[in-house]
Write a protein that holds these residues in place. Structure first.
Motif, short mmCIF file in Angstrom:
data_model
loop_
_atom_site.label_atom_id
_atom_site.label_comp_id
_atom_site.label_asym_id
_atom_site.label_seq_id
_atom_site.Cartn_x
_atom_site.Cartn_y
_atom_site.Cartn_z
N ALA A 81 -34.32 -58.57 -53.44
CA ALA A 81 -33.89 -57.16 -53.53
C ALA A 81 -35.05 -56.28 -53.98
O ALA A 81 -35.25 -55.17 -53.45
CB ALA A 81 -32.72 -57.05 -54.50
N ARG A 82 -35.83 -56.77 -54.93
CA ARG A 82 -36.96 -55.99 -55.44
C ARG A 82 -38.03 -55.80 -54.36
O ARG A 82 -38.53 -54.70 -54.14
CB ARG A 82 -37.55 -56.69 -56.66
N ARG A 83 -38.36 -56.86 -53.65
CA ARG A 83 -39.42 -56.78 -52.64
C ARG A 83 -38.97 -56.05 -51.38
O ARG A 83 -39.79 -55.43 -50.69
CB ARG A 83 -39.90 -58.19 -52.29
N ALA A 84 -37.68 -56.12 -51.08
CA ALA A 84 -37.16 -55.46 -49.87
C ALA A 84 -36.80 -54.00 -50.14
O ALA A 84 -36.47 -53.28 -49.20
CB ALA A 84 -35.94 -56.20 -49.35
N GLY A 85 -36.86 -53.58 -51.40
CA GLY A 85 -36.45 -52.23 -51.73
C GLY A 85 -34.96 -52.03 -51.50
O GLY A 85 -34.52 -50.96 -51.09
N ALA A 86 -34.18 -53.09 -51.76
CA ALA A 86 -32.75 -53.06 -51.51
C ALA A 86 -32.00 -53.34 -52.80
O ALA A 86 -32.59 -53.46 -53.88
CB ALA A 86 -32.38 -54.09 -50.44
N SER A 87 -30.67 -53.44 -52.69
CA SER A 87 -29.82 -53.78 -53.83
C SER A 87 -29.44 -55.25 -53.75
O SER A 87 -29.41 -55.84 -52.66
CB SER A 87 -28.56 -52.91 -53.81
N THR A 88 -29.13 -55.85 -54.89
CA THR A 88 -28.65 -57.23 -54.86
C THR A 88 -27.33 -57.34 -54.09
O THR A 88 -27.00 -58.41 -53.57
CB THR A 88 -28.45 -57.77 -56.29
N ASP A 89 -26.59 -56.23 -54.00
CA ASP A 89 -25.34 -56.23 -53.23
C ASP A 89 -25.60 -56.32 -51.73
O ASP A 89 -24.66 -56.55 -50.95
CB ASP A 89 -24.54 -54.96 -53.51
N ASP A 90 -26.85 -56.16 -51.30
CA ASP A 90 -27.18 -56.25 -49.88
C ASP A 90 -27.34 -57.69 -49.40
O ASP A 90 -27.56 -57.93 -48.21
CB ASP A 90 -28.48 -55.49 -49.58
N LEU A 91 -27.23 -58.65 -50.32
CA LEU A 91 -27.32 -60.06 -49.91
C LEU A 91 -26.15 -60.41 -49.00
O LEU A 91 -24.99 -60.14 -49.33
CB LEU A 91 -27.31 -60.97 -51.14
N ASP A 92 -26.45 -61.02 -47.86
CA ASP A 92 -25.41 -61.50 -46.95
C ASP A 92 -25.13 -62.97 -47.24
O ASP A 92 -24.04 -63.34 -47.68
CB ASP A 92 -25.85 -61.29 -45.51
N TYR A 93 -26.13 -63.83 -47.02
CA TYR A 93 -25.96 -65.25 -47.33
C TYR A 93 -27.33 -65.91 -47.40
O TYR A 93 -28.35 -65.31 -47.02
CB TYR A 93 -25.08 -65.95 -46.29
N MET A 94 -27.36 -67.16 -47.87
CA MET A 94 -28.60 -67.93 -47.89
C MET A 94 -28.29 -69.38 -47.52
O MET A 94 -27.16 -69.85 -47.71
CB MET A 94 -29.28 -67.84 -49.26
N VAL A 95 -29.30 -70.05 -46.98
CA VAL A 95 -29.13 -71.42 -46.49
C VAL A 95 -30.19 -72.31 -47.13
O VAL A 95 -31.38 -71.95 -47.15
CB VAL A 95 -29.26 -71.48 -44.95
N LEU A 96 -29.77 -73.46 -47.65
CA LEU A 96 -30.71 -74.43 -48.22
C LEU A 96 -31.08 -75.45 -47.15
O LEU A 96 -30.20 -76.06 -46.54
CB LEU A 96 -30.09 -75.13 -49.43
N THR A 97 -32.37 -75.62 -46.93
CA THR A 97 -32.86 -76.49 -45.87
C THR A 97 -33.77 -77.56 -46.46
O THR A 97 -34.62 -77.26 -47.30
CB THR A 97 -33.64 -75.69 -44.82
N LYS A 146 -27.89 -57.93 -45.48
CA LYS A 146 -26.93 -57.28 -44.59
C LYS A 146 -27.63 -56.33 -43.63
O LYS A 146 -28.78 -55.95 -43.82
CB LYS A 146 -25.89 -56.52 -45.43
N ARG A 147 -26.90 -55.90 -42.61
CA ARG A 147 -27.49 -55.09 -41.55
C ARG A 147 -27.82 -53.67 -41.99
O ARG A 147 -28.48 -52.94 -41.26
CB ARG A 147 -26.54 -55.06 -40.35
N ASP A 148 -27.35 -53.29 -43.18
CA ASP A 148 -27.73 -51.97 -43.70
C ASP A 148 -29.22 -51.91 -44.04
O ASP A 148 -29.79 -50.82 -44.12
CB ASP A 148 -26.91 -51.65 -44.96
N VAL A 149 -29.83 -53.07 -44.23
CA VAL A 149 -31.26 -53.14 -44.55
C VAL A 149 -32.05 -53.18 -43.24
O VAL A 149 -31.67 -53.89 -42.31
CB VAL A 149 -31.56 -54.40 -45.39
N PRO A 150 -33.15 -52.44 -43.13
CA PRO A 150 -33.97 -52.49 -41.91
C PRO A 150 -34.36 -53.92 -41.56
O PRO A 150 -34.66 -54.72 -42.44
CB PRO A 150 -35.19 -51.64 -42.28
#
Length: 269
Positions: A163-179, A198-202
């Motif tokens: 969120a900090r590096r993307a200039g976004a909010s933590t609420d903008d997280l959609d999902y994450m995958v562990l590989t 989420k798609r609200d982020v560029p």
């Protein structure tokens, strides 16, 4: 005083004849008052029922998820360490003695493909109310990785960093995958997270990755920090070698005799 033939008694002149009492002796409440009381009690019961139902709807995790009230690092988000631990416990209770093939984590769900020692696979889904459901998913010879490979603190740590590096909010997280991928995180780290906003982020700032322990957050596809350090070291060593070769060549070109050549050899070997 005169006699009233209908009543069979006497009545004083100027007096009044008392009304006959009803069958209850005049003691019961009027029917209208009873109806009003019944109406008020009914309204109170209906109101209490509606209040409790509405309160349940407000507090129910599934309803909150459907309304979009659980996101990012909210109190009920499965991204948080304690909530993730509880969700993983539900998976292991539902599918004991299994290893992990795939793991997808979102604030409102945990989806995992797990495999038992016989190769049988199941998809296990845990919802925000920590209810686990399973679906058969065939067989696999791939062993998978253990539950102990999951760093419980990493998802929240990564969410904050992204969120900090993307200039976004933590609420903008959609999902994450562990590989599981040797070297994914660089060096000895064998597991890595792919993170999607989420798609609200560029789109240029929407996809990220990090090491399994939550470190080395970077754009998806970028080389790990350890690889960048190794490349930088190799470049420095290459430049130093080139300088040494050039200096040795200059020394040889200036040598006047065999003794001078020997001095160059001794100096640069």
């Amino acid at each position: 005083m005169t006699v009233n033939p209908r009543l069979g008694g006497t009545v004083s002149h100027g007096g009044t004849i008392p009304e006959a009492e009803g069958p209850q002796g005049g003691g019961g409440p009027p029917e209208r008052a009873i109806a009003v009381l019944f109406f008020l009690v009914t309204v109170a019961l209906v109101g209490a029922t509606l209040f409790l139902s509405e309160q349940h709807f407000i507090d129910d995790p599934l309803a909150q998820a459907q309304r979009g009230d659980i996101a990012g690092l909210d109190e009920d988000s499965l991204i948080l360490r304690g909530n993730l631990r509880r969700a993983l416990d539900e998976v292991q209770d539902k599918a004991p003695r299994t290893t992990i093939k795939n793991l997808r984590l979102a604030p409102v769900s945990l989806d995992m493909t797990v495999r038992d020692s016989n190769g049988r696979q199941e998809i296990v889904r845990v919802d925000p109310a920590y209810r686990a459901s399973t679906t058969d998913f065939g067989d696999s010879t791939d062993a998978g990785y253990p539950f102990s490979a999951i760093n419980l603190s990493a998802p929240a740590k990564i969410t904050k960093a992204v969120a900090r590096r993307a200039g976004a909010s933590t609420d903008d997280l959609d999902y994450m995958v562990l590989t599981e991928s040797p070297g994914f995180g660089g060096g000895r780290e064998s597991y890595g997270w792919s993170v999607f906003l989420k798609r609200d982020v560029p789109i240029a700032r929407r996809q990220w990755q990090a090491a399994g322990n939550g470190s080395d957050v970077r754009k998806l596809g970028a080389p790990p920090r350890a690889v960048l350090r190794q490349q930088a070291r190799q470049q420095r060593e290459s430049r130093q070698l080139q300088k040494k070769i050039q200096a040795r060549s200059r020394c040889f070109s200036r040598a006047k005799d065999a003794a001078g050549v020997q001095r160059c050899v001794a100096r640069f070997d």
